[in-house]
Design a protein around this motif. Structure first.
Motif, PDB file in Angstrom:
ATOM      1  N   LEU A 187       1.543   3.230   4.764  1.00  0.00           N
ATOM      2  CA  LEU A 187       1.159   2.302   5.840  1.00  0.00           C
ATOM      3  C   LEU A 187       0.447   1.074   5.271  1.00  0.00           C
ATOM      4  O   LEU A 187       0.730  -0.053   5.657  1.00  0.00           O
ATOM      5  N   ARG A 188      -0.458   1.328   4.343  1.00  0.00           N
ATOM      6  CA  ARG A 188      -1.163   0.208   3.699  1.00  0.00           C
ATOM      7  C   ARG A 188      -0.171  -0.721   3.027  1.00  0.00           C
ATOM      8  O   ARG A 188      -0.262  -1.945   3.150  1.00  0.00           O
ATOM      9  N   ILE A 247       1.463  -2.191  13.007  1.00  0.00           N
ATOM     10  CA  ILE A 247       1.139  -0.792  12.672  1.00  0.00           C
ATOM     11  C   ILE A 247       2.174   0.155  13.296  1.00  0.00           C
ATOM     12  O   ILE A 247       2.576   1.133  12.675  1.00  0.00           O
ATOM     13  N   ARG A 266      -9.552  -1.190   2.232  1.00  0.00           N
ATOM     14  CA  ARG A 266      -8.120  -1.135   2.579  1.00  0.00           C
ATOM     15  C   ARG A 266      -7.850   0.090   3.457  1.00  0.00           C
ATOM     16  O   ARG A 266      -7.133   0.031   4.448  1.00  0.00           O
ATOM     17  N   GLU A 267      -8.473   1.214   3.079  1.00  0.00           N
ATOM     18  CA  GLU A 267      -8.281   2.454   3.830  1.00  0.00           C
ATOM     19  C   GLU A 267      -8.865   2.324   5.237  1.00  0.00           C
ATOM     20  O   GLU A 267      -8.266   2.756   6.215  1.00  0.00           O
ATOM     21  N   ASN A 277      -1.089   5.623   2.369  1.00  0.00           N
ATOM     22  CA  ASN A 277      -0.691   4.692   1.298  1.00  0.00           C
ATOM     23  C   ASN A 277       0.520   3.881   1.704  1.00  0.00           C
ATOM     24  O   ASN A 277       0.586   2.675   1.471  1.00  0.00           O
ATOM     25  N   LEU A 330       1.801  -2.710   5.665  1.00  0.00           N
ATOM     26  CA  LEU A 330       0.981  -3.715   6.344  1.00  0.00           C
ATOM     27  C   LEU A 330       0.616  -4.860   5.402  1.00  0.00           C
ATOM     28  O   LEU A 330       0.635  -6.016   5.791  1.00  0.00           O
ATOM     29  N   GLU A 331       0.304  -4.519   4.166  1.00  0.00           N
ATOM     30  CA  GLU A 331      -0.086  -5.570   3.212  1.00  0.00           C
ATOM     31  C   GLU A 331       1.115  -6.422   2.806  1.00  0.00           C
ATOM     32  O   GLU A 331       0.996  -7.624   2.618  1.00  0.00           O
ATOM     33  N   VAL A 367      -6.550   0.460   7.709  1.00  0.00           N
ATOM     34  CA  VAL A 367      -5.426   1.257   8.227  1.00  0.00           C
ATOM     35  C   VAL A 367      -5.917   2.251   9.272  1.00  0.00           C
ATOM     36  O   VAL A 367      -5.333   2.380  10.357  1.00  0.00           O
ATOM     37  N   ARG A 416       1.525  -9.043   5.342  1.00  0.00           N
ATOM     38  CA  ARG A 416       0.486 -10.077   5.353  1.00  0.00           C
ATOM     39  C   ARG A 416       0.664 -11.059   4.202  1.00  0.00           C
ATOM     40  O   ARG A 416       0.160 -12.155   4.242  1.00  0.00           O
ATOM     41  N   LEU A 462      -4.554   2.432  18.356  1.00  0.00           N
ATOM     42  CA  LEU A 462      -3.234   2.479  19.007  1.00  0.00           C
ATOM     43  C   LEU A 462      -3.405   2.831  20.486  1.00  0.00           C
ATOM     44  O   LEU A 462      -4.234   3.678  20.831  1.00  0.00           O
ATOM     45  N   GLU A 470      -6.687   0.606  12.534  1.00  0.00           N
ATOM     46  CA  GLU A 470      -5.473   0.245  13.288  1.00  0.00           C
ATOM     47  C   GLU A 470      -4.888   1.471  13.979  1.00  0.00           C
ATOM     48  O   GLU A 470      -4.406   1.395  15.110  1.00  0.00           O
ATOM     49  N   LEU A 471      -4.936   2.611  13.291  1.00  0.00           N
ATOM     50  CA  LEU A 471      -4.396   3.844  13.875  1.00  0.00           C
ATOM     51  C   LEU A 471      -5.234   4.289  15.074  1.00  0.00           C
ATOM     52  O   LEU A 471      -4.697   4.662  16.121  1.00  0.00           O
TER      53      LEU A 471
END
Lengths: 156, 83
Positions: free
Chosen positions: A147-148, A97, B41-42, A145, A151-152, B45, A155, B52, B48-49
């Protein structure tokens, strides 16, 4: 923001010195924390812009005019099975991240950190960064979006 | 279209990921795999944020700052605190 604890502390130090030396320019109609964050954010963004100018291009220095000059100033990474970009990324420290955040535009980075790390409201971010509310929302949605996606991809 | 059949918008998905979406709208996720996948999915993320690490400044930070702060003197001039 800058992914380096010592550097972050230097920038924080620079921020607090500016805050305390410029306390007379603080306008009480704004939140004090927003004013401090604005100064900190400017310091971080200035640093990131300076760093991007100083960074050696993988494709050779911008001033290189001939093929020989381009070759001489290119970053040589040697033969490998992974791409140069992947090799550079793998050398970077930090969690997935953190690496993904580092790839965001500085403006997106500021917004997403304020929203999800510091817990600011959209309105507070707009005030702090002096951006229209709609722009803040757009930046945050785009940042999430991206970041997703980063990250994806990792993976897969 | 009723409340429950309307897809969640990006703001609502963010609210759901933070556990703040009203139940009437959150019920839509039970029936809509499209929104459910998007919301999950959202949420990953955002989680994870939120997780931190946060750092405190090292020892001596305040002293290093104050050493460079100009302090007003009674005569109206400014002076730097001796470090």
């Amino acid at each position: 923001m800058v992914r380096d604890r010592a550097l972050a502390e230097d920038l924080a130090q620079e921020t607090f010195i500016k805050v305390l030396n410029g306390i007379k320019s603080y306008r009480p109609e704004f939140k004090f924390s927003s004013w401090i964050f604005k100064i900190a954010n400017n310091a971080a963004i200035d640093h990131l812009r300076r760093k991007s100018i100083d960074t050696l291009s993988l494709d050779g220095a911008p001033s290189a005019e001939t093929p020989d000059q381009v070759r001489a100033t290119s970053l040589q990474l040697g033969d490998r099975t992974e791409s140069p970009l992947a090799e550079v990324e793998n050398r970077e420290l930090g969690t997935a991240i953190e690496r993904a955040i580092a790839r965001l535009r500085p403006e997106y980075r500021s917004c997403i950190m304020l929203r999800h790390v510091e817990g600011y409201s959209y309105e507070e971010i707009a005030e702090t960064l002096e951006l229209p509310l709609g722009t803040v929302k757009t930046y945050i949605h785009r940042a999430r979006n991206e970041l997703r996606g980063y990250l994806e991809d990792r993976r897969d | 279209m009723s409340d429950i059949s309307m897809h969640l918008n990006t703001d609502e998905i963010e609210l759901w990921a933070q556990g703040l979406l009203p139940a009437a709208r959150a019920m839509h996720l039970a029936d809509c795999s499209l929104c459910r996948v998007e919301a999950e999915r959202e949420r990953k993320v955002i989680l994870e944020l939120v997780q931190l690490p946060k750092f405190a400044p090292s020892a001596g930070f305040a002293d290093r700052v104050m050493a460079q702060v100009k302090i007003p003197t009674p005569s109206g001039d400014w002076e730097q605190r001796p470090s």
